[in-house]
Design an enzyme around this catalytic site. Structure first.
Site, PDB file in Angstrom:
ATOM      1  N   ASN A 144     -28.112  30.932   1.577  1.00  0.00           N
ATOM      2  CA  ASN A 144     -29.004  29.758   1.622  1.00  0.00           C
ATOM      3  C   ASN A 144     -30.313  29.974   0.861  1.00  0.00           C
ATOM      4  O   ASN A 144     -30.923  29.015   0.395  1.00  0.00           O
ATOM      5  CB  ASN A 144     -29.252  29.323   3.071  1.00  0.00           C
ATOM      6  N   GLU A 167     -31.700  39.482  10.951  1.00  0.00           N
ATOM      7  CA  GLU A 167     -32.407  38.201  10.883  1.00  0.00           C
ATOM      8  C   GLU A 167     -31.343  37.127  11.016  1.00  0.00           C
ATOM      9  O   GLU A 167     -30.510  36.973  10.125  1.00  0.00           O
ATOM     10  CB  GLU A 167     -33.106  38.117   9.514  1.00  0.00           C
ATOM     11  N   CYS A 193     -32.457  28.903   8.290  1.00  0.00           N
ATOM     12  CA  CYS A 193     -32.531  29.417   9.660  1.00  0.00           C
ATOM     13  C   CYS A 193     -33.760  28.847  10.351  1.00  0.00           C
ATOM     14  O   CYS A 193     -33.872  28.904  11.564  1.00  0.00           O
ATOM     15  CB  CYS A 193     -32.528  30.938   9.662  1.00  0.00           C
ATOM     16  N   GLU A 234     -39.303  40.735   8.777  1.00  0.00           N
ATOM     17  CA  GLU A 234     -39.280  40.916   7.327  1.00  0.00           C
ATOM     18  C   GLU A 234     -40.575  40.365   6.743  1.00  0.00           C
ATOM     19  O   GLU A 234     -41.367  39.728   7.426  1.00  0.00           O
ATOM     20  CB  GLU A 234     -38.092  40.138   6.739  1.00  0.00           C
TER      21      GLU A 234
HETATM   22  C1  UN1 Z   1     -33.943  31.270   5.883  1.00  0.00           C
HETATM   23  O1  UN1 Z   1     -33.561  30.115   6.091  1.00  0.00           O
HETATM   24  O2  UN1 Z   1     -33.143  32.215   6.123  1.00  0.00           O
HETATM   25  O3  UN1 Z   1     -39.563  29.516   5.964  1.00  0.00           O
HETATM   26  C2  UN1 Z   1     -35.232  31.628   5.293  1.00  0.00           C
HETATM   27  C3  UN1 Z   1     -38.682  29.028   5.260  1.00  0.00           C
HETATM   28  C4  UN1 Z   1     -38.302  29.745   4.003  1.00  0.00           C
HETATM   29  C5  UN1 Z   1     -37.338  30.854   4.285  1.00  0.00           C
HETATM   30  C6  UN1 Z   1     -36.173  30.483   5.120  1.00  0.00           C
HETATM   31  N1  UN1 Z   1     -39.491  30.280   3.377  1.00  0.00           N
HETATM   32  O4  UN1 Z   1     -38.123  27.999   5.563  1.00  0.00           O
END
Ligand code: UN1
Length: 494
Positions: free
Chosen positions: A152, A249, A283, A463
């Site tokens: 993603n 994660e 996420c 991270e």
């Molecule tokens: C993810 O979806 O694994 O904060 C990371 C955010 C992005 C990173 C998402 N800078 O939505």
């Protein structure tokens, strides 16, 4: 003939040892075959490990500022090739071009940040309880790291792992997602062009078999994994038994709270972006929205109107706001959740179907979907959907909202829209999540702050930011006794 791409081991591009391959197709139009990539197995991982191990000594002894210079060069190259990478990314995983550019930019940011660490990597000097004795702590590399990344954020997330791993002096076996191998290959090509010595970063393409071989390699000392909680649990279980360091994660069930005193339009815009940006495949995506009763009806109507107005299509086309899901499995997964939502009695406010419009027939498109009249026990309220589906819930007070926000097994991101500073401070204190936004959506973290979550989202690591260094380095405590005699700690102190 589709283009053939390779693994990268010891500074050389080559096939998988068994010569197996897999296809990489455009999720907006599956007729578009991007290329074929090696389907790697344990023998390829072993080869990658061997060269990573043999490159380790020279790399760990390269002064960190020099390591940083290579990472900085990679950042400059990423910036220079941003448009090209963004185009590839949209073609490969579907998110709209603007977002793909953001993804590459996130890697540029991480390169600049990690490069700077080359002149810091700070430890502590401290006092000693004994006379004529000096004490300090310093960061040491770990060895060969196995990095497993999702599709993603196919450039950003590899950068979150690779740059901090390298700046700390580790060498790497990198197993990128099977859905985005070209982004990963371009990333590695850029590292090569930036002057990274052969063997320091090695890439093996492939699916679960390759990933599992990385996790299970007895000499790979650390696994950093971003992906689903199911796979993460498997990784953790193996690493637990093997006493291998692992940073995970994983999922989220992120919530946005909208109080009646909020800037209504701002909260609405944030909810639409948080829920449907990246087709909900973050996420950090907003999958629950709690709205104060007084404004619930107005917000519900406006959100449904907003969701219906989202222009779905090929992310390379100007004006398109939401692309396809990444593959058929993801589309089926979303459909399964929509069915579960309906079966369990939630009210489908809009969406809920495969998006049908001319030009969308050959891709994995799904409509932006909103459920209301949900119950906290429903599947759609408990599990991570990873698609353009969100649930809208009325609440009476901030206390009730926070209680509901916390009523989940995940804890990545969260958001409160309110103009009341007292409420904001309470939300910051009481929401159980790794990230809380005030008057901003649940998505959009910046690279110089810790990124990660509580509960089942992760296993306690963060991270990005300085905390990434804690994943990729070991602390060493150093004592230097210059008294010229045996001094016994705890004993010679009276
Ligand atoms: C993810 O979806 O694994 O904060 C990371 C955010 C992005 C990173 C998402 N800078 O939505």
């Amino acid at each position: 003939m589709p283009k053939t791409y390779f693994n990268y081991i010891g500074g050389k591009w080559g096939k998988a040892k068994n010569a197996g391959t897999f296809e990489d197709r455009n999720p907006a139009d599956t007729r578009d075959l991007i290329g074929t990539f090696p389907q790697s197995g344990p023998e390829d991982v072993e080869a990658a490990y061997r060269v990573a191990e043999s490159a380790y000594d020279a790399w760990r002894l390269t002064p960190p500022p020099m390591r940083g210079e290579i990472i900085l060069k990679a950042g400059l190259l990423l910036k220079k090739r941003k448009e090209e990478l963004a185009q590839v990314m949209t073609r490969e995983m579907g998110k709209v071009l603007k977002e793909s550019r953001g993804d590459v930019q996130e890697a540029v940011d991480m390169a600049y940040y990690a490069a700077g660490e080359g002149r810091r990597l700070l430890g502590h000097t401290t006092t000693s309880e004994l006379k004529n004795k000096f004490a300090m702590s310093m960061r040491m590399p770990i060895g060969v790291c196995g990095l497993i990344t999702p599709w993603n954020f196919p450039v950003a997330i590899p950068s979150w792992k690779i740059f901090p791993a390298l700046i700390c002096g580790n060498t790497v076996v990198f197993k990128p997602a099977e859905d985005t191998p070209l982004c990963a290959s371009l990333f590695v090509e850029i590292m090569e062009e930036a002057g990274l010595p052969g063997g320091v970063l090695n890439m093996v393409h492939g699916g679960p078999q390759a990933g599992r071989a990385v996790v299970r390699h007895p000499k790979i000392r650390l696994i950093s994994f971003t992906g689903s909680s199911e796979v993460g649990a498997e990784v953790a279980e193996y690493c637990g038994r093997a006493l291998k360091r692992c940073s995970l994660e994983m999922g989220g069930k992120n919530a946005q709270v909208v109080m009646a005193d909020a800037d209504f339009d701002l909260a609405l815009e944030g909810a639409l972006w948080g829920a449907f940006g990246t087709t909900g495949q973050r996420c950090t995506a907003t999958s629950r929205i709690y709205v104060e009763k007084k404004i619930f009806e107005r917000f519900r109507k406006a959100l449904v109107r907003g969701a219906r107005a989202i222009r779905i299509g090929n992310g390379l086309k100007p004006g398109v706001q939401m692309g396809p899901l990444v593959n058929q499995d993801q589309l089926r997964r979303v459909q399964g959740y929509v069915r579960a939502g309906i079966e369990e009695g939630a009210k489908l406010e809009c969406g809920g179907r495969i998006a049908k419009k001319s030009g969308l027939e050959r891709g994995w498109f799904h409509e932006p979907t909103i459920f209301a009249k949900t119950h906290p026990d429903m599947k759609i309220m408990r599990e991570e959907i990873f698609g353009p589906v969100t649930c809208l819930v009325p609440v009476r007070s901030l206390e009730e909202a926070i209680h509901q926000v916390n009523n989940t097994s995940y804890g990545l991101s969260s958001s409160l829209y309110s103009r009341d500073v007292n409420r904001a401070m309470r939300a910051i204190r009481d929401i159980e999540a790794g990230i809380t936004y005030i008057n901003g959506p649940t998505i959009g973290a910046e690279v110089h702050l810790p990124f990660g979550g509580v509960k089942k989202t992760g296993n306690g690591h963060r991270e990005a930011g300085e905390t990434a260094l804690d994943i990729f380095s070991e602390w060493k405590s150093v004592f230097i006794d210059y008294s010229g005699r045996l001094q016994k700690a705890q004993i010679d102190v009276d």
